[in-house]
Motif scaffolding. Structure first.
Motif, PDB file in Angstrom:
ATOM      1  N   ALA A   1       0.834  -1.210   0.000  1.00  0.00           N
ATOM      2  CA  ALA A   1       0.000   0.000   0.000  1.00  0.00           C
ATOM      3  C   ALA A   1       0.862   1.251   0.000  1.00  0.00           C
ATOM      4  N   LEU A   2       1.964   1.236   0.734  1.00  0.00           N
ATOM      5  CA  LEU A   2       2.861   2.390   0.761  1.00  0.00           C
ATOM      6  C   LEU A   2       3.535   2.595  -0.589  1.00  0.00           C
ATOM      7  N   MET A   3       3.925   1.520  -1.230  1.00  0.00           N
ATOM      8  CA  MET A   3       4.547   1.629  -2.553  1.00  0.00           C
ATOM      9  C   MET A   3       3.565   2.205  -3.568  1.00  0.00           C
ATOM     10  N   GLN A   4       2.292   1.885  -3.408  1.00  0.00           N
ATOM     11  CA  GLN A   4       1.273   2.408  -4.313  1.00  0.00           C
ATOM     12  C   GLN A   4       0.974   3.878  -4.015  1.00  0.00           C
ATOM     13  N   ALA A   5       0.936   4.234  -2.725  1.00  0.00           N
ATOM     14  CA  ALA A   5       0.619   5.611  -2.340  1.00  0.00           C
ATOM     15  C   ALA A   5       1.776   6.559  -2.605  1.00  0.00           C
ATOM     16  N   PHE A   6       3.008   6.064  -2.484  1.00  0.00           N
ATOM     17  CA  PHE A   6       4.207   6.885  -2.689  1.00  0.00           C
ATOM     18  C   PHE A   6       5.129   6.163  -3.675  1.00  0.00           C
ATOM     19  N   PRO A   7       4.736   6.110  -4.945  1.00  0.00           N
ATOM     20  CA  PRO A   7       5.452   5.275  -5.931  1.00  0.00           C
ATOM     21  C   PRO A   7       6.887   5.707  -6.196  1.00  0.00           C
ATOM     22  N   GLN A   8       7.229   6.955  -5.912  1.00  0.00           N
ATOM     23  CA  GLN A   8       8.581   7.441  -6.188  1.00  0.00           C
ATOM     24  C   GLN A   8       9.515   7.274  -4.983  1.00  0.00           C
ATOM     25  N   THR A   9       9.011   6.719  -3.891  1.00  0.00           N
ATOM     26  CA  THR A   9       9.799   6.649  -2.662  1.00  0.00           C
ATOM     27  C   THR A   9      10.086   5.203  -2.290  1.00  0.00           C
ATOM     28  N   PRO A  10      11.354   4.816  -2.208  1.00  0.00           N
ATOM     29  CA  PRO A  10      11.681   3.433  -1.833  1.00  0.00           C
ATOM     30  C   PRO A  10      11.293   3.142  -0.388  1.00  0.00           C
ATOM     31  N   VAL A  11      10.865   1.911  -0.142  1.00  0.00           N
ATOM     32  CA  VAL A  11      10.442   1.472   1.186  1.00  0.00           C
ATOM     33  C   VAL A  11      11.480   0.509   1.744  1.00  0.00           C
ATOM     34  N   ARG A  12      11.925   0.771   2.969  1.00  0.00           N
ATOM     35  CA  ARG A  12      12.943  -0.070   3.606  1.00  0.00           C
ATOM     36  C   ARG A  12      12.375  -0.756   4.835  1.00  0.00           C
ATOM     37  N   LEU A  13      12.610  -2.066   4.916  1.00  0.00           N
ATOM     38  CA  LEU A  13      12.183  -2.851   6.066  1.00  0.00           C
ATOM     39  C   LEU A  13      13.415  -3.564   6.613  1.00  0.00           C
ATOM     40  N   THR A  14      13.986  -3.033   7.696  1.00  0.00           N
ATOM     41  CA  THR A  14      15.187  -3.606   8.289  1.00  0.00           C
ATOM     42  C   THR A  14      14.979  -3.734   9.787  1.00  0.00           C
ATOM     43  N   ASN A  15      14.844  -4.958  10.259  1.00  0.00           N
ATOM     44  CA  ASN A  15      14.733  -5.212  11.695  1.00  0.00           C
ATOM     45  C   ASN A  15      13.683  -4.323  12.364  1.00  0.00           C
ATOM     46  N   PRO A  16      12.440  -4.342  11.886  1.00  0.00           N
ATOM     47  CA  PRO A  16      11.437  -3.421  12.429  1.00  0.00           C
ATOM     48  C   PRO A  16      11.122  -3.664  13.893  1.00  0.00           C
ATOM     49  N   ASP A  17      11.304  -4.896  14.371  1.00  0.00           N
ATOM     50  CA  ASP A  17      10.958  -5.213  15.757  1.00  0.00           C
ATOM     51  C   ASP A  17      11.896  -4.545  16.759  1.00  0.00           C
ATOM     52  N   ASN A  18      13.146  -4.315  16.367  1.00  0.00           N
ATOM     53  CA  ASN A  18      14.144  -3.798  17.306  1.00  0.00           C
ATOM     54  C   ASN A  18      14.652  -2.408  16.953  1.00  0.00           C
ATOM     55  N   ALA A  19      14.172  -1.837  15.850  1.00  0.00           N
ATOM     56  CA  ALA A  19      14.699  -0.559  15.361  1.00  0.00           C
ATOM     57  C   ALA A  19      14.559   0.551  16.397  1.00  0.00           C
ATOM     58  N   ILE A  20      13.451   0.585  17.110  1.00  0.00           N
ATOM     59  CA  ILE A  20      13.203   1.680  18.053  1.00  0.00           C
ATOM     60  C   ILE A  20      14.159   1.599  19.237  1.00  0.00           C
ATOM     61  N   ALA A  21      14.358   0.398  19.775  1.00  0.00           N
ATOM     62  CA  ALA A  21      15.279   0.237  20.905  1.00  0.00           C
ATOM     63  C   ALA A  21      16.711   0.564  20.491  1.00  0.00           C
ATOM     64  N   ILE A  22      17.099   0.172  19.279  1.00  0.00           N
ATOM     65  CA  ILE A  22      18.452   0.456  18.783  1.00  0.00           C
ATOM     66  C   ILE A  22      18.669   1.959  18.676  1.00  0.00           C
ATOM     67  N   GLY A  23      17.696   2.668  18.098  1.00  0.00           N
ATOM     68  CA  GLY A  23      17.819   4.119  17.962  1.00  0.00           C
ATOM     69  C   GLY A  23      17.855   4.811  19.310  1.00  0.00           C
ATOM     70  N   ALA A  24      17.049   4.329  20.261  1.00  0.00           N
ATOM     71  CA  ALA A  24      17.035   4.923  21.598  1.00  0.00           C
ATOM     72  C   ALA A  24      18.379   4.718  22.286  1.00  0.00           C
ATOM     73  N   ALA A  25      18.984   3.531  22.121  1.00  0.00           N
ATOM     74  CA  ALA A  25      20.291   3.260  22.734  1.00  0.00           C
ATOM     75  C   ALA A  25      21.375   4.132  22.115  1.00  0.00           C
ATOM     76  N   ARG A  26      21.322   4.287  20.813  1.00  0.00           N
ATOM     77  CA  ARG A  26      22.316   5.130  20.131  1.00  0.00           C
ATOM     78  C   ARG A  26      22.192   6.578  20.603  1.00  0.00           C
ATOM     79  N   TYR A  27      20.968   7.023  20.774  1.00  0.00           N
ATOM     80  CA  TYR A  27      20.756   8.388  21.260  1.00  0.00           C
ATOM     81  C   TYR A  27      21.193   8.524  22.712  1.00  0.00           C
ATOM     82  N   ALA A  28      20.929   7.508  23.531  1.00  0.00           N
ATOM     83  CA  ALA A  28      21.346   7.530  24.931  1.00  0.00           C
ATOM     84  C   ALA A  28      22.859   7.675  25.045  1.00  0.00           C
TER      85      ALA A  28
END
Length: 512
Positions: A326-353
């Motif tokens: 659905a995202l690819m259809q709604a935003f056809p010119q924008t690539p979609v990335r799916l990398t470790n979605p389950d842990n991405a938020i904790a990783i970013g929070a740790a990097r910021y910490a």
């Protein structure tokens, strides 16, 4: 030097460890998984401690009365909406703060214990995350739960912002972080303007949309396929956790066979294909994508040429193929990335910490991460009641509105003001029935009179928490919006403290 990043999620939670050399590790749970089910079994064991995580989740049955789940979505309530059997025959409503503190304690306490056992450094410091669309009260209570669990909270940041950091957004890039978790949905447009600056251009969210809604639809499909009358009472939380497993299997294949027991105890077996599931949930996908469209609209504002370089997916619910399509259809010119979605938020929070405790912050979130405005109820000279927003939707974080004006009280004997948290984009809008808004009633020692001059200062701190200073009648009053709007009772705080003391024995090296 080590610090933690913690993602307390509606369905699953995760803790990441950031080391001084910049390495980030996802720490395993007691069952050696990379995420912890946000589930607590409150029927206390002999030593008085609840079970948290996989063990609690495995204890769920359709008749469970002692297992709590999804309480993150109830964080704006003092007590849960249902009762739990904390002891045989003893029912009580659990505070969502108790629930959250148990999850934080398990993540952090077990992590510290394992680190100590392995001869590694431990820590109490952490950055925690919250949904971008959560209210001031939910944000403050989540922070309080983490502190009650023993953490030193360095900062509270929004989940999509943490995900943007984890995806290593390049300098000059503007990304859309599409965060679809188990219970909430947030989209943020984030621009990295320099090595040290992440700008959140806009945030939009739906606090009632998440993987839980897809689970409910799958229950409905199963009931209807089996020819069982379906009511809104059917998808209780034990059912939803049971069917979450079926949804995950359906996302990785084209069809599944579901065996379940209905409310009368009769067992059924039905076949469900992914095409049927996707047709039955098309409206949910469209709602999720519309949130993304609105975030882009807000971010562009007067800059219609703003380019979104890529879409970064976060949250386990993004694994559903229909979302990416659905995202690819709604935003056809924008690539979609799916990398470790389950842990991405904790990783970013740790990097910021890590950036907060090292010399020279690498990340400076200069602008507001909040999707809320804050306004004052007032009355105009024409007699119309309005709410005037002094902090507007998506105002820059450092922006404080200080206004000296003639205020017309709503009554001749007014002893205070009411501040409303809202999502209106206007500077002022008509006051009607705003019962759904969080509000803080501010009381003064002296009565206001018609035309009384007021000096108002609204300030949002780096955790997104709003502080209000008002000078009226020759006196100055300082308020914290969240605690004024919904302070936690002493009885609840005592229960949390007692529960945390009981859990402490589980973690020999908890103190770090």
């Amino acid at each position: 030097m080590v610090v933690y990043g913690i993602d307390f999620g509606t369905c699953y939670s995760c803790i990441a460890l950031a080391k001084e050399n910049g390495d980030i590790d996802i720490l395993p749970t007691r069952q050696n998984n990379r995420s912890l089910p946000s589930v607590v079994e409150f029927r206390l064991r002999k030593n008085g401690t609840p079970r948290v995580g996989t063990t609690a989740k495995n204890a769920i049955s359709p008749l469970s009365r002692n297992v709590a789940a999804f309480l993150k979505t109830e964080m704006d309530h003092d007590l849960s909406l249902r009762e739990y059997e904390v002891l045989p025959g003893q029912l009580r409503r659990i505070s969502p703060i108790e629930f959250a503190a148990c999850v934080y304690k398990e993540l952090y306490g077990y992590a510290n214990t394992q680190q100590k056992n392995e001869g590694n450094e431990t820590s109490r410091q952490a950055v925690i995350t919250v949904p971008a669309a959560c209210s001031e009260l939910q944000r403050e209570k989540t922070k309080l739960a983490a502190e009650k669990a023993g953490l030193q909270v360095l900062k509270v940041i929004n989940e999509p912002t943490a995900a943007a950091i984890s995806y290593n957004t390049g300098i000059g890039e503007t990304v859309m972080v599409f965060d679809l978790g188990g219970g909430t949905h947030d989209v943020s447009i984030v621009q990295r303007t320099s090595d040290t600056d992440y700008q959140v251009l806009a945030s939009e969210g739906d606090p009632q949309l998440g993987g839980k809604q897809w689970d409910e639809r799958l229950v409905q499909i199963a009931w209807q396929t089996a020819g069982i009358p379906f009511t809104s009472e059917t998808p209780s939380h034990p059912r939803l956790i049971e069917f979450e497993k079926h949804k995950i299997n359906l996302c990785s294949g084209d069809d599944i066979t579901v065996t379940f027991v209905d409310d009368t105890g009769i067992q059924h077996q039905v076949d469900i294909d992914r095409e049927t599931f996707e047709q039955f949930t098309e409206d949910l996908v469209e709602k999720a994508v519309n949130v993304a469209r609105e975030a882009v609209r807000k971010a562009r504002g007067n800059n219609s040429s703003l380019h979104i370089d890529r879409i970064c997916l976060a949250g386990g619910s993004c694994r559903m193929k229909a979302i990416e399509q659905a995202l690819m259809q709604a935003f056809p010119q924008t690539p979609v990335r799916l990398t470790n979605p389950d842990n991405a938020i904790a990783i970013g929070a740790a990097r910021y910490a890590l950036s907060l405790v090292q010399e020279g912050n690498r990340y400076d979130l200069r602008v507001a991460e909040r999707g809320h405005a804050y306004g004052l109820k007032t009355i105009r000279t024409d007699g119309q009641y309005v709410i005037e927003n002094f902090i507007r939707l998506n105002d820059p974080l450092e922006m404080a509105s200080r206004v000296i004006r003639n205020y017309m009280p709503a009554t001749s004997d007014q002893w205070g003001l009411t501040i409303y948290e809202n999502t209106d984009t206007r500077d002022a809008f008509p006051f009607r029935n705003q019962s759904s808004f969080f509000r803080a009633n501010l009381s003064f020692e002296r009565q206001l009179t018609v035309g009384s001059p007021l000096d108002l200062s609204f300030q949002r701190d780096t955790n997104g928490i709003v502080h209000i200073t008002i000078s009226a009648g020759g006196r100055q009053y300082d308020f914290d919006f969240a605690t004024t709007a919904g302070s936690v009772s002493d009885a609840t705080l005592q229960q949390v403290d007692e529960l945390m003391q009981l859990m402490q024995s589980e973690y020999k090296y908890f103190e770090g």
